[in-house]
Motif scaffolding. Structure first.
Motif, PDB file in Angstrom:
ATOM      1  N   ASP A 101       1.253  -1.355   0.081  1.00  0.00           N
ATOM      2  CA  ASP A 101      -0.116  -0.374   0.480  1.00  0.00           C
ATOM      3  C   ASP A 101       1.013   1.374   0.106  1.00  0.00           C
ATOM      4  OD1 ASP A 101       0.301  -1.233   2.662  1.00  0.00           O
ATOM      5  OD2 ASP A 101      -0.732   0.855   3.444  1.00  0.00           O
ATOM      6  N   ARG A 134       0.202  -8.038   6.760  1.00  0.00           N
ATOM      7  CA  ARG A 134      -0.101  -6.021   6.827  1.00  0.00           C
ATOM      8  C   ARG A 134      -1.526  -6.010   7.451  1.00  0.00           C
ATOM      9  NH1 ARG A 134       2.440  -1.508   6.881  1.00  0.00           N
ATOM     10  NH2 ARG A 134       1.863  -0.128   5.395  1.00  0.00           N
ATOM     11  N   LEU A 135      -2.810  -5.890   6.884  1.00  0.00           N
ATOM     12  CA  LEU A 135      -3.801  -5.817   7.535  1.00  0.00           C
ATOM     13  C   LEU A 135      -3.914  -5.825   8.610  1.00  0.00           C
ATOM     14  CD1 LEU A 135      -6.408  -7.356   4.948  1.00  0.00           C
ATOM     15  CD2 LEU A 135      -5.456  -4.647   4.846  1.00  0.00           C
ATOM     16  N   LEU A 138      -1.581  -3.196  10.152  1.00  0.00           N
ATOM     17  CA  LEU A 138      -2.378  -1.162  10.184  1.00  0.00           C
ATOM     18  C   LEU A 138      -4.022  -1.367  11.113  1.00  0.00           C
ATOM     19  CD1 LEU A 138      -2.144  -1.226   6.991  1.00  0.00           C
ATOM     20  CD2 LEU A 138       0.186  -0.031   8.695  1.00  0.00           C
ATOM     21  N   ALA A 139      -4.259  -2.690  11.618  1.00  0.00           N
ATOM     22  CA  ALA A 139      -5.939  -2.401  12.068  1.00  0.00           C
ATOM     23  C   ALA A 139      -5.426  -2.332  13.704  1.00  0.00           C
ATOM     24  CB  ALA A 139      -6.389  -3.956  11.811  1.00  0.00           C
ATOM     25  N   LYS A 175      -9.162   4.688  10.928  1.00  0.00           N
ATOM     26  CA  LYS A 175      -8.361   5.119   9.425  1.00  0.00           C
ATOM     27  C   LYS A 175      -8.589   3.618   9.039  1.00  0.00           C
ATOM     28  CE  LYS A 175      -5.137   1.687  12.935  1.00  0.00           C
ATOM     29  NZ  LYS A 175      -4.187   1.521  13.267  1.00  0.00           N
ATOM     30  N   LEU A 177      -7.663   1.249   6.085  1.00  0.00           N
ATOM     31  CA  LEU A 177      -7.311  -0.414   5.739  1.00  0.00           C
ATOM     32  C   LEU A 177      -7.039   0.141   3.896  1.00  0.00           C
ATOM     33  CD1 LEU A 177      -7.346  -2.755   8.603  1.00  0.00           C
ATOM     34  CD2 LEU A 177      -6.081  -0.383   8.439  1.00  0.00           C
ATOM     35  N   GLN A 182     -12.415  -0.001   7.352  1.00  0.00           N
ATOM     36  CA  GLN A 182     -12.316   1.254   8.675  1.00  0.00           C
ATOM     37  C   GLN A 182     -11.839   0.562   9.788  1.00  0.00           C
ATOM     38  OE1 GLN A 182     -14.810   3.973   7.478  1.00  0.00           O
ATOM     39  NE2 GLN A 182     -13.570   5.420   7.291  1.00  0.00           N
ATOM     40  N   ARG A 183     -10.928   0.937  10.264  1.00  0.00           N
ATOM     41  CA  ARG A 183     -10.734   0.424  11.781  1.00  0.00           C
ATOM     42  C   ARG A 183     -10.623   1.459  13.274  1.00  0.00           C
ATOM     43  NH1 ARG A 183     -12.570  -3.276  10.066  1.00  0.00           N
ATOM     44  NH2 ARG A 183     -11.245  -5.509  10.006  1.00  0.00           N
TER      45      ARG A 183
END
Length: 217
Positions: A101, A134-135, A138-139, A175, A177, A182-183
């Motif tokens: 990303d 990665r998810l 980032l979460a 944010k 993703l 969104q998280r």
């Protein structure tokens, strides 16, 4: 139908041209919006330039990313000797794949080809595992915003309206993703502090406004 969310941002319309042509070719719904970064209670305004946001339905994110990769197949043999990715280590190339990303589709595709040429397994299964990793990373909520929590409480007691914005940001900010979901951006304790700051800020603003009106009379 789910709302459109920002898939990628570009500094100019020219930089977004290839993506827009790809979306039109495959008849994928999208919209473009020029947006000037708004005020962020935590970070402030980082710069004043506007960006072109390309927005898609979240369900199209994965498909568009696949189409971008397929459309940007580089010829390793024809690369210039000073191409920066040619000098990346294996670990650095895997980092490009993991943080896809943060890189262009061309860079991700080239990194994958270079790793394949070096004998590494970069099959679809590996790519999917890296994507999920990665998810997951980032979460995770960000680290505690201690300094802003303290500042928020102080501003709330002093009647500062900025406390309301800080509290709302800490409590509700989300944010986006890479997969379009969104998280919540902050840990539960920070969100609770944000709620407290928001309530105190509102009460304090009312009290100070009342005092101002009383003194005025």
């Amino acid at each position: 139908m789910a709302e459109l969310r920002t898939y990628q941002s570009f500094p100019t319309s020219e930089a977004a041209y290839e993506l827009l042509m790809l979306l039109q070719e495959h008849q994928i719904p999208f919209e473009t919006v020029y947006e000037r970064p708004g005020f962020n209670a935590i970070l402030g305004n980082s710069h004043n330039s506007s960006w072109l946001n390309v927005r898609l339905h979240p369900t199209d994110f994965a498909r568009v990313r696949t189409l971008e990769e397929a459309a940007s197949q580089p010829e390793v043999s024809g690369l210039a000797p000073d191409c920066y990715l040619l000098h990346f280590t294996d670990n650095e190339l895997f980092d490009v794949l993991t943080k896809a990303d943060e890189w262009s589709s061309y860079d991700v595709t080239l990194a994958r080809q270079l790793l394949r040429d070096r004998g590494h397994d970069v099959s679809a299964g590996v790519m999917e595992r890296l994507r999920r990793q990665r998810l997951h990373t980032l979460a995770r909520p960000g680290k505690s915003q201690t300094s802003w929590i303290v500042a928020g409480y102080l501003m709330a007691l002093l009647g500062g309206l900025l406390a309301i914005f800080i509290g709302w940001h800490l409590y509700s900010h989300q944010k986006l993703l890479p997969d379009g979901t969104q998280r919540l951006a902050f840990i539960a304790s920070d969100r609770q502090h944000g709620r407290n700051i928001l309530v105190l800020g509102c009460l304090s603003a009312v009290v100070w406004l009342g005092l101002g009106l009383y003194v005025g009379y």
